[in-house]
Design a protein around this motif. Structure first.
Motif, PDB file in Angstrom:
ATOM      1  N   GLU A 173       1.223  -5.004 -12.965  1.00 26.16           N
ATOM      2  CA  GLU A 173       1.542  -5.067 -11.534  1.00 26.16           C
ATOM      3  C   GLU A 173       0.868  -6.281 -10.928  1.00 26.16           C
ATOM      4  OE1 GLU A 173      -0.201  -1.401 -10.133  1.00 26.16           O
ATOM      5  OE2 GLU A 173      -2.195  -2.278 -10.058  1.00 26.16           O
ATOM      6  N   PHE A 174       1.446  -6.766  -9.818  1.00 24.93           N
ATOM      7  CA  PHE A 174       0.814  -7.826  -9.049  1.00 24.93           C
ATOM      8  C   PHE A 174      -0.235  -7.203  -8.133  1.00 24.93           C
ATOM      9  CE2 PHE A 174       4.824 -10.263  -9.752  1.00 24.93           C
ATOM     10  CZ  PHE A 174       4.258 -11.430 -10.238  1.00 24.93           C
ATOM     11  N   GLN A 175      -1.454  -7.706  -8.173  1.00 20.47           N
ATOM     12  CA  GLN A 175      -2.502  -7.229  -7.270  1.00 20.47           C
ATOM     13  C   GLN A 175      -2.084  -7.438  -5.813  1.00 20.47           C
ATOM     14  OE1 GLN A 175      -5.174  -5.488  -7.738  1.00 20.47           O
ATOM     15  NE2 GLN A 175      -6.176  -5.695  -5.762  1.00 20.47           N
ATOM     16  N   THR A 176      -1.442  -8.555  -5.528  1.00 11.28           N
ATOM     17  CA  THR A 176      -0.978  -8.846  -4.165  1.00 11.28           C
ATOM     18  C   THR A 176      -0.019  -7.770  -3.677  1.00 11.28           C
ATOM     19  OG1 THR A 176      -1.230 -11.207  -4.565  1.00 11.28           O
ATOM     20  CG2 THR A 176       0.163 -10.564  -2.715  1.00 11.28           C
ATOM     21  N   ALA A 177       0.853  -7.284  -4.549  1.00 11.39           N
ATOM     22  CA  ALA A 177       1.809  -6.243  -4.171  1.00 11.39           C
ATOM     23  C   ALA A 177       1.114  -4.916  -3.895  1.00 11.39           C
ATOM     24  CB  ALA A 177       2.857  -6.073  -5.264  1.00 11.39           C
ATOM     25  N   VAL A 178      -0.006  -4.682  -4.567  1.00  8.95           N
ATOM     26  CA  VAL A 178      -0.749  -3.440  -4.372  1.00  8.95           C
ATOM     27  C   VAL A 178      -1.469  -3.435  -3.019  1.00  8.95           C
ATOM     28  CG1 VAL A 178      -2.675  -2.033  -5.237  1.00  8.95           C
ATOM     29  CG2 VAL A 178      -1.059  -3.061  -6.839  1.00  8.95           C
ATOM     30  N   VAL A 179      -2.039  -4.570  -2.617  1.00 13.77           N
ATOM     31  CA  VAL A 179      -2.906  -4.606  -1.435  1.00 13.77           C
ATOM     32  C   VAL A 179      -2.262  -5.220  -0.190  1.00 13.77           C
ATOM     33  CG1 VAL A 179      -4.998  -4.658  -2.850  1.00 13.77           C
ATOM     34  CG2 VAL A 179      -3.996  -6.802  -2.070  1.00 13.77           C
ATOM     35  N   THR A 180      -1.055  -5.753  -0.303  1.00 14.99           N
ATOM     36  CA  THR A 180      -0.410  -6.402   0.837  1.00 14.99           C
ATOM     37  C   THR A 180       0.873  -5.660   1.186  1.00 14.99           C
ATOM     38  OG1 THR A 180      -1.257  -8.523   0.046  1.00 14.99           O
ATOM     39  CG2 THR A 180       0.478  -8.604   1.704  1.00 14.99           C
ATOM     40  N   ALA A 181       1.101  -5.472   2.476  1.00  9.02           N
ATOM     41  CA  ALA A 181       2.307  -4.775   2.921  1.00  9.02           C
ATOM     42  C   ALA A 181       3.549  -5.596   2.586  1.00  9.02           C
ATOM     43  CB  ALA A 181       2.237  -4.533   4.431  1.00  9.02           C
ATOM     44  N   PRO A 182       4.648  -4.924   2.270  1.00  6.76           N
ATOM     45  CA  PRO A 182       5.875  -5.655   1.951  1.00  6.76           C
ATOM     46  C   PRO A 182       6.475  -6.348   3.177  1.00  6.76           C
ATOM     47  CG  PRO A 182       6.131  -3.283   1.524  1.00  6.76           C
ATOM     48  CD  PRO A 182       4.774  -3.497   2.094  1.00  6.76           C
TER      49      PRO A 182
ATOM     50  N   ASN B 163      -2.421  -7.200 -12.922  1.00  7.84           N
ATOM     51  CA  ASN B 163      -3.267  -6.119 -13.433  1.00  7.84           C
ATOM     52  C   ASN B 163      -2.590  -5.389 -14.584  1.00  7.84           C
ATOM     53  OD1 ASN B 163      -5.030  -6.600 -11.269  1.00  7.84           O
ATOM     54  ND2 ASN B 163      -3.968  -5.132  -9.971  1.00  7.84           N
ATOM     55  N   LEU B 164      -3.352  -5.064 -15.597  1.00  8.45           N
ATOM     56  CA  LEU B 164      -2.915  -4.170 -16.655  1.00  8.45           C
ATOM     57  C   LEU B 164      -3.372  -2.774 -16.267  1.00  8.45           C
ATOM     58  CD1 LEU B 164      -1.814  -3.463 -19.487  1.00  8.45           C
ATOM     59  CD2 LEU B 164      -4.087  -4.045 -20.382  1.00  8.45           C
ATOM     60  N   VAL B 165      -2.425  -1.866 -16.062  1.00 13.06           N
ATOM     61  CA  VAL B 165      -2.755  -0.491 -15.699  1.00 13.06           C
ATOM     62  C   VAL B 165      -2.598   0.345 -16.968  1.00 13.06           C
ATOM     63  CG1 VAL B 165      -2.254   1.435 -14.161  1.00 13.06           C
ATOM     64  CG2 VAL B 165      -1.867  -0.920 -13.385  1.00 13.06           C
ATOM     65  N   ALA B 166      -3.659   0.351 -17.755  1.00 15.16           N
ATOM     66  CA  ALA B 166      -3.681   1.047 -19.043  1.00 15.16           C
ATOM     67  C   ALA B 166      -5.037   0.807 -19.680  1.00 15.16           C
ATOM     68  CB  ALA B 166      -2.580   0.508 -19.962  1.00 15.16           C
ATOM     69  N   ARG B 167      -5.212   1.353 -20.851  1.00 15.16           N
ATOM     70  CA  ARG B 167      -6.417   1.026 -21.607  1.00 15.16           C
ATOM     71  C   ARG B 167      -6.353  -0.435 -22.006  1.00 15.16           C
ATOM     72  NH1 ARG B 167      -6.295   6.330 -25.367  1.00 15.16           N
ATOM     73  NH2 ARG B 167      -7.248   7.726 -23.854  1.00 15.16           N
TER      74      ARG B 167
ATOM     75  N   ILE C  89      -2.513 -11.697 -21.000  1.00 14.93           N
ATOM     76  CA  ILE C  89      -3.660 -10.855 -20.661  1.00 14.93           C
ATOM     77  C   ILE C  89      -4.566 -10.888 -21.889  1.00 14.93           C
ATOM     78  CG2 ILE C  89      -4.478  -8.548 -20.066  1.00 14.93           C
ATOM     79  CD1 ILE C  89      -1.722  -8.028 -18.804  1.00 14.93           C
ATOM     80  N   PRO C  90      -5.767 -11.453 -21.756  1.00 17.45           N
ATOM     81  CA  PRO C  90      -6.646 -11.584 -22.926  1.00 17.45           C
ATOM     82  C   PRO C  90      -7.062 -10.221 -23.487  1.00 17.45           C
ATOM     83  CG  PRO C  90      -7.427 -12.937 -21.095  1.00 17.45           C
ATOM     84  CD  PRO C  90      -6.350 -12.049 -20.561  1.00 17.45           C
ATOM     85  N   ALA C  91      -7.399 -10.214 -24.756  1.00 17.87           N
ATOM     86  CA  ALA C  91      -7.908  -9.003 -25.394  1.00 17.87           C
ATOM     87  C   ALA C  91      -9.117  -8.487 -24.622  1.00 17.87           C
ATOM     88  CB  ALA C  91      -8.300  -9.301 -26.838  1.00 17.87           C
ATOM     89  N   ASN C  92      -9.234  -7.169 -24.537  1.00 15.39           N
ATOM     90  CA  ASN C  92     -10.346  -6.488 -23.860  1.00 15.39           C
ATOM     91  C   ASN C  92     -10.467  -6.871 -22.388  1.00 15.39           C
ATOM     92  OD1 ASN C  92     -11.139  -5.228 -26.337  1.00 15.39           O
ATOM     93  ND2 ASN C  92     -11.976  -7.206 -26.938  1.00 15.39           N
ATOM     94  N   SER C  93      -9.334  -7.117 -21.745  1.00 14.34           N
ATOM     95  CA  SER C  93      -9.308  -7.462 -20.326  1.00 14.34           C
ATOM     96  C   SER C  93      -8.236  -6.640 -19.626  1.00 14.34           C
ATOM     97  CB  SER C  93      -9.018  -8.960 -20.157  1.00 14.34           C
ATOM     98  OG  SER C  93      -9.005  -9.297 -18.787  1.00 14.34           O
ATOM     99  N   SER C  94      -8.372  -6.530 -18.313  1.00 17.17           N
ATOM    100  CA  SER C  94      -7.397  -5.788 -17.515  1.00 17.17           C
ATOM    101  C   SER C  94      -6.649  -6.681 -16.535  1.00 17.17           C
ATOM    102  CB  SER C  94      -8.103  -4.678 -16.720  1.00 17.17           C
ATOM    103  OG  SER C  94      -8.683  -3.750 -17.600  1.00 17.17           O
ATOM    104  N   THR C  95      -6.929  -7.972 -16.531  1.00 18.69           N
ATOM    105  CA  THR C  95      -6.273  -8.871 -15.583  1.00 18.69           C
ATOM    106  C   THR C  95      -5.915 -10.194 -16.234  1.00 18.69           C
ATOM    107  OG1 THR C  95      -8.354  -9.816 -14.807  1.00 18.69           O
ATOM    108  CG2 THR C  95      -7.516  -7.905 -13.586  1.00 18.69           C
ATOM    109  N   ALA C  96      -4.971 -10.861 -15.596  1.00 19.30           N
ATOM    110  CA  ALA C  96      -4.580 -12.217 -15.980  1.00 19.30           C
ATOM    111  C   ALA C  96      -4.105 -12.916 -14.711  1.00 19.30           C
ATOM    112  CB  ALA C  96      -3.476 -12.189 -17.021  1.00 19.30           C
TER     113      ALA C  96
END
Length: 158
Positions: A33-42, A65-69, A102-109
């Motif tokens: 998901e886009f972090q901007t889409a999560v925190v900003t109104a459409p 954002n990676l929403v997973a392990r 998205i790099p290994a062992n990371s949740s964002t790119a």
């Protein structure tokens, strides 16, 4: 008597509360998901937000954002330019690669848009981006799009 009744009530709550089998479901999916889409109104009438930048900015990055392990290996995530929400021209107004890692062992790119300085010609253009994911990681339906509005200074302001 009230003290004894209170103590007995608390003991009963613990006794009966601890016997309840609580099997909460665990989501095992994976989304981006886009972090901007999560925190900003459409934008009004749309299901995605808009970020405005000047054409002199050089580049603009969106956090993905990676929403997973977290994964043990790098994950390449595809994205596309959505023509229905885009008036900007690739190579004239912007450049993008079409994928991010998205790099290994990371949740964002970061998804980076190179914004081209078209000079003082006035107006603005829009670039609508949509995450596509990969074979194992799907895009979040609610947060897969974001729009970048590139403004150009008015030539009369020079």
């Amino acid at each position: 008597m009230k003290k004894i009744l209170s103590i007995f009530s608390v003991m009963m709550v613990f006794a009966f509360g601890s016997c309840i089998d609580q099997n909460y479901p665990i989501w095992e999916g994976a989304e981006v998901e886009f972090q901007t889409a999560v925190v900003t109104a459409p934008v009004a009438g749309q299901n995605y937000p808009r970020v405005t930048v000047a054409n002199t900015v050089g580049s603009h990055s969106f956090q993905v954002n990676l929403v997973a392990r977290q994964r043990a290996n790098d994950e390449t995530i595809a994205y596309r330019v959505v023509s229905e929400g885009t008036t900007a021209v690739e190579g004239t107004d912007y450049n993008v690669s079409g994928s991010l890692v998205i790099p290994a062992n990371s949740s964002t790119a970061s998804l980076t848009v190179d914004v081209i300085d078209t000079g003082a010609i006035g107006g603005s253009v829009d670039l609508l981006l949509e995450l596509e994911g990969n074979s194992e990681i799907q895009p979040s339906e609610n947060y897969k799009r974001v729009q970048l509005r590139i403004t150009r200074p008015d030539p009369s302001e020079d």
